[in-house]
Write an enzyme that holds these catalytic residues in place. Structure first.
Site, PDB file in Angstrom:
ATOM      1  N   ASN A 163     -30.469 -46.323  37.580  1.00 34.53           N
ATOM      2  CA  ASN A 163     -30.543 -44.755  37.634  1.00 34.53           C
ATOM      3  C   ASN A 163     -29.132 -44.477  38.042  1.00 34.53           C
ATOM      4  OD1 ASN A 163     -31.477 -41.985  37.428  1.00 34.53           O
ATOM      5  ND2 ASN A 163     -30.859 -42.357  39.442  1.00 34.53           N
ATOM      6  N   GLU A 164     -28.161 -44.081  37.195  1.00 34.10           N
ATOM      7  CA  GLU A 164     -26.921 -43.260  37.764  1.00 34.10           C
ATOM      8  C   GLU A 164     -26.088 -44.354  38.396  1.00 34.10           C
ATOM      9  OE1 GLU A 164     -27.929 -39.329  39.445  1.00 34.10           O
ATOM     10  OE2 GLU A 164     -28.857 -38.635  37.525  1.00 34.10           O
ATOM     11  N   PRO A 165     -25.670 -45.347  37.961  1.00 29.48           N
ATOM     12  CA  PRO A 165     -24.970 -46.263  38.848  1.00 29.48           C
ATOM     13  C   PRO A 165     -23.516 -45.558  39.034  1.00 29.48           C
ATOM     14  CG  PRO A 165     -25.283 -46.979  36.561  1.00 29.48           C
ATOM     15  CD  PRO A 165     -26.186 -45.889  36.837  1.00 29.48           C
ATOM     16  N   ALA A 203     -27.500 -45.115  31.974  1.00 26.23           N
ATOM     17  CA  ALA A 203     -28.197 -43.923  32.687  1.00 26.23           C
ATOM     18  C   ALA A 203     -27.352 -43.258  33.608  1.00 26.23           C
ATOM     19  CB  ALA A 203     -29.668 -44.745  33.340  1.00 26.23           C
ATOM     20  N   HIS A 233     -27.826 -38.370  31.345  1.00 29.82           N
ATOM     21  CA  HIS A 233     -28.358 -37.305  31.912  1.00 29.82           C
ATOM     22  C   HIS A 233     -27.615 -36.251  31.552  1.00 29.82           C
ATOM     23  CE1 HIS A 233     -30.290 -40.257  34.926  1.00 29.82           C
ATOM     24  NE2 HIS A 233     -30.926 -40.378  33.823  1.00 29.82           N
TER      25      HIS A 233
END
Length: 509
Positions: A163-165, A203, A233
């Protein structure tokens, strides 16, 4: 002054409209699904809206207790897996007819290479100390799920790696090279279990999103990774102003967000082997913080209506973050209306945005009208479903009136015909639990009676009328107050009624 516009829909009109509003919904970390209130809120959402998938963080975080270690009599350390809580969560999801969109993360502390964590609940965001151990964990989890729920079922669950790396708070140092290593090894491990699994990434959210998408696809090309879909996102507010427990935000113009999303579509389509690949927005909302009062308002509901009318143009799905307010990124909230992400406030109280999703979920059929403030579809039986919204950017505006002439089918020759026009109104006057809570004195702990009253004040206003057709056309006039969302249905009325009953006489007309 009221702003008025009139439209006529032609008989065979067909307009492109990809409405996948109910494909996926977000949740807080998976371990929260063990709470009663969480399950009650999800049951309400499923009863009214009926999402197909659910995505959240924390599958491998320590509160789920999946990854364990023990040392044998020879001093050798071994991994073992505990699926007790995972089974409870998955059983509960499937009982509500919702399936996971699996997000792989965060790192079990015993497996992590560092101590950096995120959120109140301390999800570890460092790479694994041993990638073989990480891949073994992923494979063991998938194989367990397949054994328990069946291969044909589980291989249909989409999988997203991390998630959101691209944000250092969610992946140590936002290390792109290290994330690509994680993705490649995880992708290969999943496909080794079963090649039918669909796996995507990266992501990302916001920061350097164009760079990350392009570099991710270049990496996949270089390593011959046939990624199944791309995820990102989408949030639409400026940086918040923090006051006490809350963050106050300013909305961005919607076109800015759509333009940013278009860059992802354009980058993907610039790669011949990835052209047309699905994009899944695995998180979206107005604000990206869980303490933003905007989330609880009618303004949020009207703004999100505009989003739902367009996000399907370039994305396969778009998952609202989140279904409910059992959520602890910044700690346990102090009050039922605290600006949480959820469609449902704690206490089981639907927020106005809940109904925006309900209305769009009911908007299934052939699109015959679509503008920046309205969508209408025609169902196979010739009836219509529509939504009109009145979004304001600064919270104030004027009422609008939209009139539609809709051709009605199925009226016998020689009969004038009538239609039923049903409306459901959500605006600051008719469906505003936040205002009611404020009038109560903003109680932080709700009594049973207060919960009941707030739920009553959180329902749309339902109205209906019968109207004669003119030349086979139904004339529908929808008035929407500022920050309002109005859903309507138009159906032909079939002759009926009991012998001797006269409605006009009953009501004194």
């Amino acid at each position: 002054m009221m702003q008025e516009k009139k439209y006529t829909v032609e008989k065979d009109t067909k307009i492109p409209f990809h409405n996948n509003v109910a494909y996926c919904i977000g949740t807080g970390r998976m371990g929260l699904a063990l709470q009663k209130e969480y399950q009650e809120q999800l049951a309400l959402v499923q009863e009214e809206i009926g999402f197909s998938h659910i995505r959240g963080h924390g599958l491998f975080s320590d509160d789920m207790a999946i990854y364990q270690e023990y040392t044998d009599e020879n001093g050798i350390k071994h991994a073992e897996y505990n699926f007790t809580y995972l089974d409870l969560v998955m059983d509960s999801y499937l009982s509500l007819n919702i399936r996971p969109f699996l997000e792989l993360g965060f790192m079990p502390d015993k497996m992590a290479s560092g101590k950096q964590t995120v959120f109140y609940w301390k999800g570890n965001v460092t790479p694994p100390e041993n990638y073989d151990a990480w891949c073994a964990l992923v494979q063991a989890t998938l194989r367990h799920l397949m054994e328990r729920y069946g291969e044909q079922e589980v291989v249909q669950w989409p999988i997203e790696v991390w998630n959101e790396p691209n944000l250092p708070g969610f992946w140590k140092d936002a290390d792109m090279e290290e994330y690509f290593k994680l993705f490649a090894l995880t992708f290969a491990a999943i496909k080794e279990v079963d090649g039918r699994f669909r796996v995507g990434g990266p992501a990302i959210c916001g920061v350097e999103d164009e760079k990350w998408i392009r570099c991710f696809l270049e990496f996949c090309r270089k390593e011959s990774i046939s990624v199944d879909f791309v995820t990102r996102h989408h949030y639409t507010t400026e940086v918040p102003e923090n006051v006490g427990h809350y963050g106050y935000v300013k909305l961005r113009e919607p076109e800015e967000g759509y333009a940013n999303l278009q860059t992802t579509r354009d980058i993907i389509d610039s790669f011949e082997e990835f052209k047309g690949m699905e994009i899944h927005i695995t998180e979206f909302n107005t604000s990206y913080i869980p303490n933003c009062p905007l989330h609880d308002t009618n303004q949020n509901a009207a703004y999100i209506a505009g989003q739902l009318s367009r996000l399907g143009d370039m994305n396969e799905s778009y998952s609202y973050w989140t279904f409910g307010d059992i959520f602890e990124e910044q700690g346990v909230p102090f009050t039922p209306f605290h600006g949480g992400f959820g469609l449902v406030a704690n206490g089981g109280i639907p927020k106005p945005t809940f109904w925006t999703f309900k209305f769009f979920a009911d908007l299934q059929g052939t699109c015959v009208h679509r503008t920046d403030e309205a969508v209408i579809v025609r169902k196979e039986d010739g009836s219509y479903r529509g939504i009109v919204w009145n979004m304001t950017m600064d919270g104030t505006g004027e009422d609008i009136c939209r009139s539609f002439r809709l051709p009605m089918e199925g009226i016998p020759s020689g009969e004038k015909g009538e239609c039923c026009i049903l409306t459901k109104t959500v605006d600051e006057v008719t469906c505003n639990p936040l205002k009611l809570w404020h009038a109560m004195g903003e109680p932080s702990s709700l009594s049973g009676e207060q919960k009941k009253l707030l739920k009553e004040g959180a329902r749309p206003l339902v109205e209906a009328q019968r109207k004669e057709l003119e030349d086979g056309m139904a004339d529908v006039c929808i008035t929407v107050r500022e920050n309002g969302v109005v859903y309507f249905e138009v159906s032909p009325v079939k002759a009926g009624g009991d012998r001797g009953y006269c409605y006009k006489r009953v009501v004194g007309k």
